[in-house]
Write a protein that holds these residues in place. Structure first.
Motif, PDB file in Angstrom:
ATOM      1  N   VAL A 116       0.786  -1.242   0.053  1.00 58.44           N
ATOM      2  CA  VAL A 116      -0.064  -0.035   0.083  1.00 58.44           C
ATOM      3  C   VAL A 116       0.819   1.062   0.030  1.00 58.44           C
ATOM      4  CG1 VAL A 116      -1.594   1.171   1.419  1.00 58.44           C
ATOM      5  CG2 VAL A 116      -1.927  -1.140   1.017  1.00 58.44           C
ATOM      6  N   ASP A 117       0.618   2.066  -0.798  1.00 54.84           N
ATOM      7  CA  ASP A 117       1.488   3.395  -0.971  1.00 54.84           C
ATOM      8  C   ASP A 117       1.390   4.287   0.097  1.00 54.84           C
ATOM      9  OD1 ASP A 117       2.945   2.855  -3.910  1.00 54.84           O
ATOM     10  OD2 ASP A 117       0.722   2.419  -3.900  1.00 54.84           O
ATOM     11  N   ILE A 118       0.122   4.803   0.679  1.00 50.96           N
ATOM     12  CA  ILE A 118      -0.346   5.790   1.361  1.00 50.96           C
ATOM     13  C   ILE A 118      -1.261   5.528   2.317  1.00 50.96           C
ATOM     14  CG2 ILE A 118      -1.119   8.280   1.719  1.00 50.96           C
ATOM     15  CD1 ILE A 118      -0.108   8.724  -1.537  1.00 50.96           C
ATOM     16  N   VAL A 119      -1.025   5.769   3.573  1.00 48.45           N
ATOM     17  CA  VAL A 119      -2.185   5.367   4.571  1.00 48.45           C
ATOM     18  C   VAL A 119      -2.409   6.669   5.298  1.00 48.45           C
ATOM     19  CG1 VAL A 119      -2.766   4.311   6.902  1.00 48.45           C
ATOM     20  CG2 VAL A 119      -1.685   2.932   5.132  1.00 48.45           C
ATOM     21  N   ASN A 120      -3.701   7.283   4.995  1.00 43.41           N
ATOM     22  CA  ASN A 120      -3.997   8.422   5.871  1.00 43.41           C
ATOM     23  C   ASN A 120      -4.803   7.978   7.056  1.00 43.41           C
ATOM     24  OD1 ASN A 120      -2.764  10.526   4.045  1.00 43.41           O
ATOM     25  ND2 ASN A 120      -4.362   9.951   2.603  1.00 43.41           N
ATOM     26  N   LEU A 121      -4.522   8.610   8.076  1.00 42.15           N
ATOM     27  CA  LEU A 121      -5.374   8.358   9.459  1.00 42.15           C
ATOM     28  C   LEU A 121      -6.359   9.511   9.616  1.00 42.15           C
ATOM     29  CD1 LEU A 121      -5.288   6.125  11.683  1.00 42.15           C
ATOM     30  CD2 LEU A 121      -3.800   7.807  12.946  1.00 42.15           C
ATOM     31  N   SER A 122      -7.563   9.031   9.620  1.00 39.24           N
ATOM     32  CA  SER A 122      -8.483  10.148   9.900  1.00 39.24           C
ATOM     33  C   SER A 122      -8.666  10.580  11.067  1.00 39.24           C
ATOM     34  CB  SER A 122      -9.962   9.760   9.399  1.00 39.24           C
ATOM     35  OG  SER A 122     -10.882  10.611   9.499  1.00 39.24           O
ATOM     36  N   LEU A 123      -8.032  11.644  11.644  1.00 41.69           N
ATOM     37  CA  LEU A 123      -8.048  12.114  12.865  1.00 41.69           C
ATOM     38  C   LEU A 123      -8.115  13.447  13.187  1.00 41.69           C
ATOM     39  CD1 LEU A 123      -7.131  10.347  15.622  1.00 41.69           C
ATOM     40  CD2 LEU A 123      -4.702  11.464  15.458  1.00 41.69           C
ATOM     41  N   ASP A 124      -9.161  13.797  14.163  1.00 42.46           N
ATOM     42  CA  ASP A 124      -9.524  15.193  14.270  1.00 42.46           C
ATOM     43  C   ASP A 124      -8.954  15.898  15.437  1.00 42.46           C
ATOM     44  OD1 ASP A 124     -10.984  15.064  11.954  1.00 42.46           O
ATOM     45  OD2 ASP A 124     -12.714  14.893  13.058  1.00 42.46           O
ATOM     46  N   ALA A 125      -8.308  15.217  16.229  1.00 38.54           N
ATOM     47  CA  ALA A 125      -7.501  15.540  17.676  1.00 38.54           C
ATOM     48  C   ALA A 125      -6.707  14.350  18.274  1.00 38.54           C
ATOM     49  CB  ALA A 125      -8.666  15.774  18.739  1.00 38.54           C
ATOM     50  N   VAL A 126      -5.672  14.964  18.696  1.00 42.95           N
ATOM     51  CA  VAL A 126      -4.545  14.039  19.117  1.00 42.95           C
ATOM     52  C   VAL A 126      -4.371  13.951  20.663  1.00 42.95           C
ATOM     53  CG1 VAL A 126      -3.167  14.108  17.243  1.00 42.95           C
ATOM     54  CG2 VAL A 126      -2.718  15.806  18.965  1.00 42.95           C
ATOM     55  N   GLU A 127      -4.959  15.356  21.283  1.00 44.93           N
ATOM     56  CA  GLU A 127      -5.254  15.383  22.779  1.00 44.93           C
ATOM     57  C   GLU A 127      -6.228  14.122  22.937  1.00 44.93           C
ATOM     58  OE1 GLU A 127      -6.883  15.627  26.493  1.00 44.93           O
ATOM     59  OE2 GLU A 127      -7.799  16.282  24.873  1.00 44.93           O
ATOM     60  N   SER A 128      -5.821  13.322  24.167  1.00 46.88           N
ATOM     61  CA  SER A 128      -6.792  12.026  24.333  1.00 46.88           C
ATOM     62  C   SER A 128      -8.207  12.584  24.506  1.00 46.88           C
ATOM     63  CB  SER A 128      -5.960  11.355  25.549  1.00 46.88           C
ATOM     64  OG  SER A 128      -6.825  10.277  25.898  1.00 46.88           O
ATOM     65  N   GLN A 129      -8.356  13.189  25.702  1.00 43.66           N
ATOM     66  CA  GLN A 129      -9.902  13.555  25.979  1.00 43.66           C
ATOM     67  C   GLN A 129     -10.779  14.033  24.647  1.00 43.66           C
ATOM     68  OE1 GLN A 129     -11.586  12.282  28.531  1.00 43.66           O
ATOM     69  NE2 GLN A 129      -9.719  10.902  28.792  1.00 43.66           N
ATOM     70  N   ALA A 130      -9.986  14.764  24.048  1.00 47.52           N
ATOM     71  CA  ALA A 130     -10.520  15.650  22.828  1.00 47.52           C
ATOM     72  C   ALA A 130     -11.048  14.583  21.782  1.00 47.52           C
ATOM     73  CB  ALA A 130      -9.833  16.638  22.197  1.00 47.52           C
ATOM     74  N   SER A 131     -10.091  13.569  21.471  1.00 45.43           N
ATOM     75  CA  SER A 131     -10.452  12.430  20.750  1.00 45.43           C
ATOM     76  C   SER A 131     -11.316  11.756  21.155  1.00 45.43           C
ATOM     77  CB  SER A 131      -9.123  11.677  20.363  1.00 45.43           C
ATOM     78  OG  SER A 131      -9.559  10.510  19.667  1.00 45.43           O
ATOM     79  N   ILE A 132     -11.585  11.407  22.497  1.00 45.62           N
ATOM     80  CA  ILE A 132     -12.816  10.544  22.740  1.00 45.62           C
ATOM     81  C   ILE A 132     -14.053  11.285  22.961  1.00 45.62           C
ATOM     82  CG2 ILE A 132     -13.723   9.492  25.144  1.00 45.62           C
ATOM     83  CD1 ILE A 132     -10.668   8.975  25.954  1.00 45.62           C
TER      84      ILE A 132
END
Length: 347
Positions: free
Chosen positions: A132-148
Motif C-alpha cells: 500500500v502506497d499511502i495510509v491516511n489516518l482520519s484524526l481530528d484531535a490528538v489530545e486524548s480526551q478531545a479525541s474520545i
C-alpha cells in the motif's frame, strides 16, 4: 509497476490531458483515479458525521462484492491511482484486502484512509507486504480526551499503532506506506493543529491533509470554522509554517483545485460499495438535493457511465465557468460560510 502497466497508464494519462485541454465533454480517455468504497459500514459514531443524518433506507449498509470489484478491471487497467475509502471504515469491508491486492496487481498506486481502530500487528504486516502506497489516518484531535469526545476513541492507542507501522516498515527497509493525517477542521479543534504537526513527526508520518467540517444539519452549523474565519486562517497558516519547519507536507483546503476548477468530473470515478457511481467525492450518498449518481456498473458499462449525461453536464459547466447549483455550494470548491451547511436532516 510493470513496463506494460506503465505504458498503458501513461498513454491514458496523455489522452486524458488532451481531453481536458480540448475541453471535451465526451472523454476518449478513462479516469485516472478510481475511488472504491469497500463498505459504507462504520465501527465509530463520530458526532459530526453525515451518517448521523442521512436516510438509512436510501443508503442501506452493504459491502462491495467480489463481482462488483471484478467489473472494474477495465478501468483498473488504465488508472494511475486507487483510493480505498468512502462513507464507512474501509477495513471493515469483507473484500477489503482483495480490493488492495487487485489494485496493486493492475499496477495502481493505492491510498487508504482509515480511522485506525483496526490497526494491529497482522494488519500492519498486510499493509506493508501488499505495498500500500499511502495510509491516511482520519484524526481530528490528538489530545486524548478531545479525541474520545469527538470520536469515542482514544487517539493514544491509534497513534501507538501508527508508530508501530513506522517501526515495522523501517525494520524491513520499506519506504511504503507513506503515512499522514486527514484532519477535519471546525471551530472547536483549530487549537489541535500544532499538536498534529508534532504527532506526525513523532510517528514518522509526513502529510497533513486539512479539510473543513461540513454541517449536515442546522443544529451543528455553528461549529463551522467559517464562523471564526480569522482564527482558522491563522491556524492554517501556522500549521503550514510549522509543517515546513518539520518536513511535514500540509495540504490546505482548495489546494487540489485545478485552476479553480473541480477535478472530479475530469479525473475521478467514485464507486460506492453497491456499484453506484458518482462524479464527486463529497455527497456520495442518496439524499435529497445532493443526489446525482451517474449510473450503476451492474446495469451500465463503465465507459457509458464515464461519459454519461451527468458527467458531460458537469464537464461542460466547469469548462464554461458556470458550475451547477450543487457545485456552487460545495465546500470542496467554495470558500464561503454558506457552502458549509448541507442540510440532510429529514430531507
Amino acid at each position: 509497476m510493470s513496463a506494460k502497466h506503465d505504458k498503458i497508464k501513461s498513454q491514458n494519462s496523455e489522452v486524458l490531458a488532451d481531453d481536458i485541454l480540448r475541453r471535451r465533454a465526451v472523454f476518449k480517455a478513462n479516469p485516472e483515479i478510481l475511488v472504491i468504497e469497500p463498505t459504507n459500514r462504520c465501527n465509530l459514531k463520530c458526532r459530526l458525521c453525515a451518517r448521523n443524518y442521512w436516510d438509512k433506507h436510501l443508503n442501506p449498509s452493504v459491502d462491495m462484492s467480489r463481482e462488483t470489484l471484478e467489473l472494474l478491471d477495465p478501468f483498473l487497467k488504465t488508472a494511475n491511482s486507487v483510493y480505498a475509502f468512502g462513507h464507512g471504515e474501509p477495513t471493515l469491508g469483507k473484500n477489503f484486502e482483495e480490493i488492495i491486492r487487485r489494485a496493486k496487481a493492475w499496477g495502481c498506486e493505492v491510498q487508504l484512509t482509515t480511522n485506525g481502530t483496526r490497526l494491529d500487528e497482522a494488519f500492519i504486516d498486510f499493509i506493508i507486504e501488499s505495498q500500500v502506497d499511502i495510509v491516511n489516518l482520519s484524526l481530528d484531535a490528538v489530545e486524548s480526551q478531545a479525541s474520545i469526545r469527538r470520536r469515542g476513541v482514544d487517539s493514544v492507542q491509534v497513534l501507538r499503532w501508527l508508530h508501530r507501522l513506522w517501526e515495522k516498515k523501517t525494520a524491513v527497509g520499506s519506504k511504503t506506506p507513506e503515512t499522514g493525517f486527514a484532519f477535519t477542521a471546525d471551530r472547536d479543534n483549530l487549537g489541535e493543529l500544532p499538536n498534529m504537526i508534532d504527532s506526525l513527526a513523532a510517528v514518522g508520518a509526513s502529510v497533513l491533509i486539512i479539510s473543513h467540517f461540513v454541517a449536515w444539519a442546522p443544529e451543528v452549523h455553528h461549529l463551522s470554522s467559517y464562523h471564526v474565519e480569522s482564527e482558522f486562517h491563522a491556524a492554517f497558516n501556522e500549521a503550514a509554517k510549522k509543517g515546513k519547519e518539520k518536513g511535514i507536507t500540509v495540504i490546505l483546503p482548495f489546494d487540489n483545485l485545478l485552476d479553480g476548477c473541480c477535478p472530479h468530473p475530469m479525473t475521478m470515478f467514485f464507486v460506492r460499495s453497491s456499484g453506484e457511481v458518482w462524479p464527486c467525492c463529497n455527497a456520495v450518498f442518496r439524499q435529497g438535493q445532493y443526489s446525482f449518481p451517474a449510473g450503476n456498473i451492474h446495469k451500465t458499462g463503465l465507459r457509458d457511465i464515464w461519459n454519461s449525461d451527468v458527467y458531460q453536464t458537469l464537464r461542460r459547466a466547469w469548462f464554461n465557468g458556470d458550475p451547477p447549483a450543487h457545485c456552487r455550494i460545495c465546500p470542496l470548491a467554495t470558500d464561503a460560510l454558506d457552502s458549509h451547511l448541507r442540510n440532510l436532516a429529514r430531507s
